[in-house]
Design a protein around this motif. Structure first.
Motif, PDB file in Angstrom:
ATOM      1  N   LYS A  98     -12.890  34.325  24.708  1.00  0.00           N
ATOM      2  CA  LYS A  98     -11.908  33.910  25.772  1.00  0.00           C
ATOM      3  C   LYS A  98     -12.611  33.075  26.736  1.00  0.00           C
ATOM      4  N   LEU A  99     -13.180  31.201  26.474  1.00  0.00           N
ATOM      5  CA  LEU A  99     -14.414  31.032  27.449  1.00  0.00           C
ATOM      6  C   LEU A  99     -13.824  29.952  28.538  1.00  0.00           C
ATOM      7  N   THR A 100     -12.714  29.716  27.849  1.00  0.00           N
ATOM      8  CA  THR A 100     -12.052  28.518  28.374  1.00  0.00           C
ATOM      9  C   THR A 100     -11.366  28.333  29.797  1.00  0.00           C
ATOM     10  N   ALA A 101     -11.584  27.529  31.114  1.00  0.00           N
ATOM     11  CA  ALA A 101     -11.455  27.448  32.388  1.00  0.00           C
ATOM     12  C   ALA A 101      -9.572  28.265  32.166  1.00  0.00           C
ATOM     13  N   THR A 102      -8.392  28.424  30.939  1.00  0.00           N
ATOM     14  CA  THR A 102      -7.931  28.682  31.592  1.00  0.00           C
ATOM     15  C   THR A 102      -7.759  30.563  30.930  1.00  0.00           C
ATOM     16  N   ASP A 103      -8.358  30.439  30.382  1.00  0.00           N
ATOM     17  CA  ASP A 103      -8.563  31.978  29.763  1.00  0.00           C
ATOM     18  C   ASP A 103     -10.075  32.862  31.305  1.00  0.00           C
ATOM     19  N   MET A 104     -10.364  31.729  31.858  1.00  0.00           N
ATOM     20  CA  MET A 104     -10.750  32.218  33.328  1.00  0.00           C
ATOM     21  C   MET A 104     -10.128  32.800  34.439  1.00  0.00           C
ATOM     22  N   LEU A 105      -9.028  32.318  34.796  1.00  0.00           N
ATOM     23  CA  LEU A 105      -7.820  31.739  35.557  1.00  0.00           C
ATOM     24  C   LEU A 105      -7.219  32.799  35.090  1.00  0.00           C
ATOM     25  N   GLY A 106      -7.020  33.147  34.259  1.00  0.00           N
ATOM     26  CA  GLY A 106      -5.775  34.587  34.116  1.00  0.00           C
ATOM     27  C   GLY A 106      -6.673  35.217  34.068  1.00  0.00           C
ATOM     28  N   PHE A 107      -8.074  35.766  33.771  1.00  0.00           N
ATOM     29  CA  PHE A 107      -8.473  36.510  34.244  1.00  0.00           C
ATOM     30  C   PHE A 107      -8.493  36.646  35.167  1.00  0.00           C
ATOM     31  N   GLY A 108      -8.511  35.943  36.242  1.00  0.00           N
ATOM     32  CA  GLY A 108      -8.526  36.400  37.489  1.00  0.00           C
ATOM     33  C   GLY A 108     -10.400  36.604  37.599  1.00  0.00           C
ATOM     34  N   ILE A 109     -10.562  35.471  37.251  1.00  0.00           N
ATOM     35  CA  ILE A 109     -12.400  34.907  37.507  1.00  0.00           C
ATOM     36  C   ILE A 109     -12.814  33.829  38.522  1.00  0.00           C
ATOM     37  N   ILE A 110     -11.661  33.225  38.301  1.00  0.00           N
ATOM     38  CA  ILE A 110     -11.767  31.212  38.884  1.00  0.00           C
ATOM     39  C   ILE A 110     -10.793  31.291  40.021  1.00  0.00           C
ATOM     40  N   ASP A 111     -10.538  30.587  40.433  1.00  0.00           N
ATOM     41  CA  ASP A 111      -9.234  30.090  41.419  1.00  0.00           C
ATOM     42  C   ASP A 111      -8.732  28.833  41.193  1.00  0.00           C
ATOM     43  N   GLU A 112      -9.497  28.594  40.386  1.00  0.00           N
ATOM     44  CA  GLU A 112      -8.586  27.062  39.989  1.00  0.00           C
ATOM     45  C   GLU A 112      -9.261  26.010  39.203  1.00  0.00           C
TER      46      GLU A 112
END
Length: 318
Positions: free
Chosen positions: A247-261
């Motif tokens: 689950k390493l894509t930008a969409t995954d990271m946004l869903g996990f709250g690890i990134i903001d945008e």
């Protein structure tokens, strides 16, 4: 043009249109209609390919040999850039570049990984894998930014911190840990952008920020799909499955709250239109910096620490 494995249908169409244009140049046969038809097919095929990319395909795009690196973006985005060198302890790590830049009138300190654009330069840049002196150089520049009140921008693109024995001898883990400790308390805004690969401690070593963004076709993970595959399946043959599982894509990271945008890329990837990609990234960086500068410093640090403290929380069922 360099085509990736999943772009083969596009490659065939480009080969066809090149041959048709060669015939058209002779002027004997009017090939206008054929060229227009092929151009339409290229647009449709490109849209079909890029509308539903898998995790592994995004990993491939993040590694595209023509993809822009940190110095590309600095050249495109900044009116002026003064590169600073060395960590004042050991040496100057070429895998991390940084310095003072002018971002449309806003003075910032930019730090980022640099991979190199050809074989010779990639060796010179150690393929974007930083040694401890690279992270210490990055920290020196961030402390410089703090001293003068300049926002910090970091551009992340690395397959990981250099794992060589010499890096371990010089304190690789300590250097990354020290950066995390200091960045958590830095009294200026920090905006981070993953522009390519975001692998493990090599990425997080300059990736702790108030606002973290990822370009659309990038990845961010504790381990690469190939390494994950080799550990779990004892073979690199399962890298596609590993990419999905991580689950390493930008969409995954946004869903996990690890990134903001998530920052939108031109169709086909950032390398297809570096100018457009640079303008988009600069716009989002300026917007994030302006929002963070409006906050009180103590509030900024408190929110930054809370942001990272809350990552990974699991809510207990009632």
């Amino acid at each position: 043009m360099i085509f990736l494995e999943f772009e083969r249908p596009l490659e065939k169409l480009y080969e066809q249109i090149t041959k048709v244009k060669e015939v058209a140049e002779d002027g004997v046969v009017d090939m206008t209609a054929t060229i227009e038809e092929l151009e339409t097919r290229i647009k449709v095929t490109r849209k079909e390919i890029y509308s539903n990319l898998t995790g592994w395909q995004r990993v491939q795009l993040s590694r595209h040999p023509e993809r822009p690196y940190t110095l590309h973006y600095i050249d495109e985005m900044c009116r002026k850039f003064i590169e600073l060198h060395g960590d004042r302890y050991h040496g100057d790590d070429k895998a991390i570049v940084g310095g003072i830049a002018n971002l449309d009138g806003q003075t910032v300190v930019i730090v980022g990984h640099q991979k190199g654009v050809n074989t010779k330069m990639r060796q010179y840049r150690n393929f974007g894998m930083a040694n401890p002196e690279g992270y210490r150089k990055a920290l020196r520049l961030m402390k410089l930014a703090e001293r003068f009140g300049f926002p910090v921008v970091t551009l992340i693109d690395t397959p990981g911190a250099f794992p060589g024995i010499e890096a371990e001898e010089r304190g690789q883990a300590e250097a990354i840990a020290r950066n995390l400790f200091e960045m958590a308390q830095l009294r200026v805004p920090i905006v981070c952008a993953v522009i390519g690969e975001g692998a493990s401690g090599g990425a997080i070593g300059i990736g702790l920020g108030d606002h973290v963004m990822m370009l659309e076709n990038t990845w961010y993970s504790v381990i690469s799909p190939e390494s994950c595959s080799s550990i779990l399946w004892r073979s690199w043959d399962y890298k596609e499955q590993a990419a999905d599982a991580l689950k390493l894509t930008a969409t995954d990271m946004l869903g996990f709250g690890i990134i903001d945008e998530i920052v939108k890329e031109p169709e086909g990837g950032a390398h297809n239109n570096v100018g457009e990609m640079s303008k988009t990234l600069k716009k989002q960086l300026k917007k994030a910096i302006a929002a963070l500068q409006a906050k009180d410093v103590d509030t900024l640090i408190e929110e930054r620490i809370e942001k990272y403290a809350s990552i990974g929380r699991v809510q207990q069922a009632e």
